[in-house]
Motif scaffolding. Structure first.
Motif, PDB file in Angstrom:
ATOM      1  N   ILE A 148       0.819  -1.206   0.000  1.00  0.00           N
ATOM      2  CA  ILE A 148       0.000   0.000   0.000  1.00  0.00           C
ATOM      3  C   ILE A 148       0.859   1.265   0.000  1.00  0.00           C
ATOM      4  N   ALA A 149       1.930   1.272   0.804  1.00  0.00           N
ATOM      5  CA  ALA A 149       2.773   2.473   0.888  1.00  0.00           C
ATOM      6  C   ALA A 149       3.382   2.826  -0.463  1.00  0.00           C
ATOM      7  N   VAL A 150       3.958   1.808  -1.137  1.00  0.00           N
ATOM      8  CA  VAL A 150       4.560   2.055  -2.453  1.00  0.00           C
ATOM      9  C   VAL A 150       3.501   2.453  -3.465  1.00  0.00           C
ATOM     10  N   ALA A 151       2.388   1.732  -3.475  1.00  0.00           N
ATOM     11  CA  ALA A 151       1.315   2.037  -4.423  1.00  0.00           C
ATOM     12  C   ALA A 151       0.743   3.430  -4.160  1.00  0.00           C
ATOM     13  N   GLY A 152       0.598   3.768  -2.865  1.00  0.00           N
ATOM     14  CA  GLY A 152       0.028   5.069  -2.530  1.00  0.00           C
ATOM     15  C   GLY A 152       0.892   6.230  -2.972  1.00  0.00           C
ATOM     16  N   LYS A 153       2.212   6.108  -2.818  1.00  0.00           N
ATOM     17  CA  LYS A 153       3.111   7.178  -3.257  1.00  0.00           C
ATOM     18  C   LYS A 153       2.998   7.392  -4.764  1.00  0.00           C
ATOM     19  N   ASN A 154       2.897   6.307  -5.514  1.00  0.00           N
ATOM     20  CA  ASN A 154       2.723   6.430  -6.968  1.00  0.00           C
ATOM     21  C   ASN A 154       1.345   6.992  -7.309  1.00  0.00           C
ATOM     22  N   PHE A 155       0.324   6.535  -6.585  1.00  0.00           N
ATOM     23  CA  PHE A 155      -1.046   6.966  -6.852  1.00  0.00           C
ATOM     24  C   PHE A 155      -1.213   8.469  -6.595  1.00  0.00           C
ATOM     25  N   LEU A 156      -0.609   8.958  -5.513  1.00  0.00           N
ATOM     26  CA  LEU A 156      -0.788  10.357  -5.120  1.00  0.00           C
ATOM     27  C   LEU A 156       0.250  11.302  -5.712  1.00  0.00           C
ATOM     28  N   GLY A 157       1.268  10.736  -6.380  1.00  0.00           N
ATOM     29  CA  GLY A 157       2.260  11.576  -7.032  1.00  0.00           C
ATOM     30  C   GLY A 157       3.286  12.169  -6.100  1.00  0.00           C
ATOM     31  N   PHE A 158       3.686  11.405  -5.073  1.00  0.00           N
ATOM     32  CA  PHE A 158       4.669  11.942  -4.126  1.00  0.00           C
ATOM     33  C   PHE A 158       6.031  12.156  -4.774  1.00  0.00           C
ATOM     34  N   GLU A 159       6.337  11.428  -5.841  1.00  0.00           N
ATOM     35  CA  GLU A 159       7.623  11.613  -6.512  1.00  0.00           C
ATOM     36  C   GLU A 159       7.719  13.007  -7.143  1.00  0.00           C
ATOM     37  N   LYS A 339      13.804  -2.582 -26.809  1.00  0.00           N
ATOM     38  CA  LYS A 339      12.900  -1.540 -27.319  1.00  0.00           C
ATOM     39  C   LYS A 339      11.476  -1.796 -26.836  1.00  0.00           C
ATOM     40  N   LEU A 340      11.059  -3.082 -26.852  1.00  0.00           N
ATOM     41  CA  LEU A 340       9.722  -3.427 -26.375  1.00  0.00           C
ATOM     42  C   LEU A 340       9.654  -3.352 -24.851  1.00  0.00           C
ATOM     43  N   ALA A 341      10.688  -3.824 -24.180  1.00  0.00           N
ATOM     44  CA  ALA A 341      10.685  -3.821 -22.717  1.00  0.00           C
ATOM     45  C   ALA A 341      10.630  -2.409 -22.155  1.00  0.00           C
ATOM     46  N   ALA A 342      11.206  -1.454 -22.880  1.00  0.00           N
ATOM     47  CA  ALA A 342      11.253  -0.077 -22.380  1.00  0.00           C
ATOM     48  C   ALA A 342       9.866   0.550 -22.287  1.00  0.00           C
ATOM     49  N   ILE A 343       8.883   0.007 -23.018  1.00  0.00           N
ATOM     50  CA  ILE A 343       7.512   0.522 -22.934  1.00  0.00           C
ATOM     51  C   ILE A 343       6.985   0.394 -21.506  1.00  0.00           C
ATOM     52  N   PHE A 344       7.324  -0.723 -20.864  1.00  0.00           N
ATOM     53  CA  PHE A 344       6.904  -0.917 -19.475  1.00  0.00           C
ATOM     54  C   PHE A 344       7.773  -0.097 -18.528  1.00  0.00           C
ATOM     55  N   ALA A 345       9.018   0.157 -18.938  1.00  0.00           N
ATOM     56  CA  ALA A 345       9.938   0.893 -18.061  1.00  0.00           C
ATOM     57  C   ALA A 345       9.503   2.340 -17.872  1.00  0.00           C
ATOM     58  N   VAL A 346       8.781   2.907 -18.852  1.00  0.00           N
ATOM     59  CA  VAL A 346       8.352   4.309 -18.754  1.00  0.00           C
ATOM     60  C   VAL A 346       6.898   4.414 -18.282  1.00  0.00           C
ATOM     61  N   MET A 347       6.363   3.348 -17.683  1.00  0.00           N
ATOM     62  CA  MET A 347       4.982   3.382 -17.199  1.00  0.00           C
ATOM     63  C   MET A 347       4.828   4.524 -16.197  1.00  0.00           C
ATOM     64  N   PRO A 348       3.881   5.436 -16.400  1.00  0.00           N
ATOM     65  CA  PRO A 348       3.703   6.567 -15.478  1.00  0.00           C
ATOM     66  C   PRO A 348       3.398   6.084 -14.059  1.00  0.00           C
ATOM     67  N   ALA A 349       3.947   6.804 -13.083  1.00  0.00           N
ATOM     68  CA  ALA A 349       3.788   6.404 -11.682  1.00  0.00           C
ATOM     69  C   ALA A 349       2.327   6.277 -11.257  1.00  0.00           C
ATOM     70  N   PRO A 350       1.438   7.217 -11.631  1.00  0.00           N
ATOM     71  CA  PRO A 350       0.039   7.063 -11.197  1.00  0.00           C
ATOM     72  C   PRO A 350      -0.646   5.835 -11.801  1.00  0.00           C
ATOM     73  N   VAL A 351      -0.216   5.428 -12.990  1.00  0.00           N
ATOM     74  CA  VAL A 351      -0.768   4.206 -13.591  1.00  0.00           C
ATOM     75  C   VAL A 351      -0.297   2.988 -12.801  1.00  0.00           C
ATOM     76  N   VAL A 352       0.964   3.020 -12.366  1.00  0.00           N
ATOM     77  CA  VAL A 352       1.485   1.947 -11.513  1.00  0.00           C
ATOM     78  C   VAL A 352       0.670   1.849 -10.228  1.00  0.00           C
ATOM     79  N   GLY A 353       0.439   2.995  -9.576  1.00  0.00           N
ATOM     80  CA  GLY A 353      -0.304   3.004  -8.324  1.00  0.00           C
ATOM     81  C   GLY A 353      -1.721   2.498  -8.484  1.00  0.00           C
ATOM     82  N   ALA A 354      -2.408   2.941  -9.539  1.00  0.00           N
ATOM     83  CA  ALA A 354      -3.789   2.520  -9.767  1.00  0.00           C
ATOM     84  C   ALA A 354      -3.866   1.026 -10.046  1.00  0.00           C
ATOM     85  N   THR A 355      -2.925   0.517 -10.832  1.00  0.00           N
ATOM     86  CA  THR A 355      -2.919  -0.915 -11.165  1.00  0.00           C
ATOM     87  C   THR A 355      -2.699  -1.760  -9.916  1.00  0.00           C
TER      88      THR A 355
END
Length: 566
Positions: A148-159, A339-355
């Motif tokens: 929850i802590a990691v997901a919440g920081k991504n969800f709320l945009g603490f970075e 090249k394909l793997a990098a698509i996941f590497a740039v996943m926006p933080a709020p999308v990570v948190g929501a997922t």
């Protein structure tokens, strides 16, 4: 029996197009954990090339792990869809190895971890007493709580906003999460199956709109080479016996989490699930060890079963083991195609948190369902409550554990590991004083229903028995004793109950001959015309409530034996 609520059950075979899209959903969850090997390399001053190498090799190890885990026959694999990710339980031990001897030592100790877990899997079936429902359930729930802590920081945009909520990040996260929830709850067919994938695509679009996915990042992604050979950058292996302790503790924490994950897989794939199948879990843990060992050989981070992916399976109602081939194939492809793997590497933080919020919601509830599938008394309440408190204490007051010895650091490195070890230890302590066989005597004027109900409920909770089995047993004993009281001028009857997790056995001892057990239900005429009609009905109902009932006479005493599979 096939659960009716599943769209693609264990033995179903989705089409290649459906399988590929479902596989991509699972890979998007797996990709979130690639932050751990990147963090590991950065903490030790490693290069971007080393980080890319470790991520690629973690992908390849994950591909091996998910396929091996889904094997239906042989000594390896549980036969369930249970992907692997870079295990957070191994992060602290891996950091110790990285600081002591760099990446070669991390890989060598990861191989040791896989071999040690494989060794433990061989004796796991003899350690069933360590994994009652309250322990496995609290571990499964704590997996979700821990993130929850990691997901919440991504969800709320603490970075972006420091310790303040970033409005843009929160907006993107809410759009992503609401899309996933809306499609999962109110849609049908393919939209329900691909709710996470569609939600992530919507999230990517929203992130680009508000500037959370800059064009230069996408341009840099497209500049990656199409194919590369990561094995050319392998640093080799080394070993340090001083680190076997921290890695052994990390393996124990990871293995107990895997037991909980595999238990959840069993529960969601079997309509009539009643208890963990330890032989199946033993094979599953060996499959998990294979993926971990492969990570050490290839050059990735130690692998462990992924609770979030199991939550995804529950959410999308797709648990087909065939999906492991698609997931493994996609991961293997990404390992050699940066090249394909990098698509996941740039996943926006709020999308990570929501997922993460979406998938872990199902995981937390799954753990609660496992815990409440058994009766709970004060002992088990303390096992659950104190374990969760111990885990959360690590997150709330991390400074309190900074001075613990290095060998214990993996235990207090995360709330999950602290909760897991606490649950196991408390379970062992609270087993002291629990009798596996108890008895009670019912006298002539005693209220049968009240006494038997209280007696059985108390013992059922102490043993952690299934509520429905205790209810059936209580009713069966009451029916027999009531019928006995109707038939004879009753002498005291003794009820002896024993339990061993697999079986509930009850013996009723009384003077005289046992009641006759009719093979068929007494007819209405028998009930009305025969003086023994009600006695026969009570005895017949008693037999119907048991899995097996027998009766004998020994030295003038009736011995009635009742048995239930637990």
């Amino acid at each position: 029996m096939r659960p009716p609520n599943l769209i693609y059950a264990l033995d179903d075979r989705p089409s290649p197009s459906i399988g590929t899209l479902l596989g991509l959903q699972h890979v998007s969850i797996v990709a979130i954990a690639f932050v751990f090997p990147v963090l590991l390399v950065r903490e030790t001053g490693g290069t971007t090339l080393e980080a890319s190498f470790m991520v690629s090799m973690s992908m390849l190890a994950g591909a091996v792990g998910v396929v091996v885990q889904a094997l239906k026959r042989g000594p390896l694999g549980s036969g369930y869809l249970c992907p692997q990710v870079c295990g957070p339980s191994f992060l602290t031990a891996s950091l110790l190895a990285a600081h002591a001897g760099g990446l070669p030592l991390v890989l060598g100790m990861t191989m040791f971890a896989g071999a040690f877990e494989a060794l433990l899997s061989r004796v796991l079936h003899k350690l069933r007493f360590l994994f009652p429902a309250e322990v496995t359930g609290v571990i499964v729930s704590m997996v979700g709580i821990t993130v929850i802590a990691v997901a919440g920081k991504n969800f709320l945009g603490f970075e972006r906003g420091g310790n303040a909520i970033d409005p843009s990040s929160l907006t993107v996260a809410m759009i992503t999460l609401l899309t996933m929830i809306g499609l999962n709850v109110w849609s049908k067919g393919n939209l329900k199956l691909f709710c996470i994938l569609v939600g992530m695509l919507v999230g990517y679009g929203a992130a680009m709109t508000v500037g959370l996915l800059p064009v230069d990042e996408l341009t840099q992604t497209l500049s990656q080479p199409i194919v590369w050979n990561p094995f050319a950058h392998h640093p080799g292996w080394s070993f340090d016996i001083a680190l076997t302790g921290p890695f052994a503790v990390a393996v124990l924490c990871s293995m107990l989490k895997s037991v909980g994950d595999l238990t959840t897989c069993q529960r969601i794939n079997k309509t009539n699930w009643v208890r963990p199948d330890m032989e199946n879990i033993r094979k599953g843990v060996l499959g998990d060890a294979t993926g971990c060992f492969a990570a050490g050989v290839f050059g990735g981070m130690a692998q462990s079963t992924s609770s979030a992916n199991i939550g995804l399976s529950i959410a999308t109602k797709a648990t087909s083991r065939t999906l492991s081939l698609f997931i493994g194939g996609i991961l293997a492809l990404l390992a050699f195609c940066p090249k394909l793997a990098a698509i996941f590497a740039v996943m926006p933080a709020p999308v990570v948190g929501a997922t993460l919020f979406f998938a872990l919601s199902f995981m937390i509830v799954a753990g609660v369902q496992i815990m409440t599938s058994r009766m709970l008394d004060a002992r088990k309440t303390f096992v659950i409550g104190l374990s969760i408190i111990a885990g959360l204490l690590v997150d709330v007051l991390p400074e309190a554990f900074t001075a613990v010895p290095p060998i214990l650091q993996p235990v207090f490195s995360s709330s999950l590991s602290a909760c897991t070890i606490t649950a196991v230890l408390l379970n062992l302590i609270f087993r002291i004083g629990i009798k596996h066989s108890v008895r009670i005597t019912i006298s002539k004027n005693d209220p049968i229903g009240e006494i038997i109900t209280q007696f059985m409920d108390k013992q059922g909770a102490a043993w952690g028995a299934r509520p429905e089995i205790i209810a059936r047993a209580s009713t069966a004993v009451m029916e027999y004793l009531e019928a006995l009281r109707e038939a004879y001028d009753p002498n005291p009857a003794t009820v002896q109950v024993s339990f061993d997790e697999l079986h509930l056995k009850i013996q009723i001892l009384h003077q005289g001959t046992p009641l006759p057990i009719p093979e068929q239900r007494p007819t209405p005429e028998t009930l009305l015309e025969s003086e023994k009609g009600m006695t026969l009905m009570g005895a017949w109902m008693c037999a119907r409530l048991t899995d097996n009932i027998t009766s004998t006479t020994f030295n003038g005493q009736a011995v009635v034996k009742m048995h239930w599979e637990h």
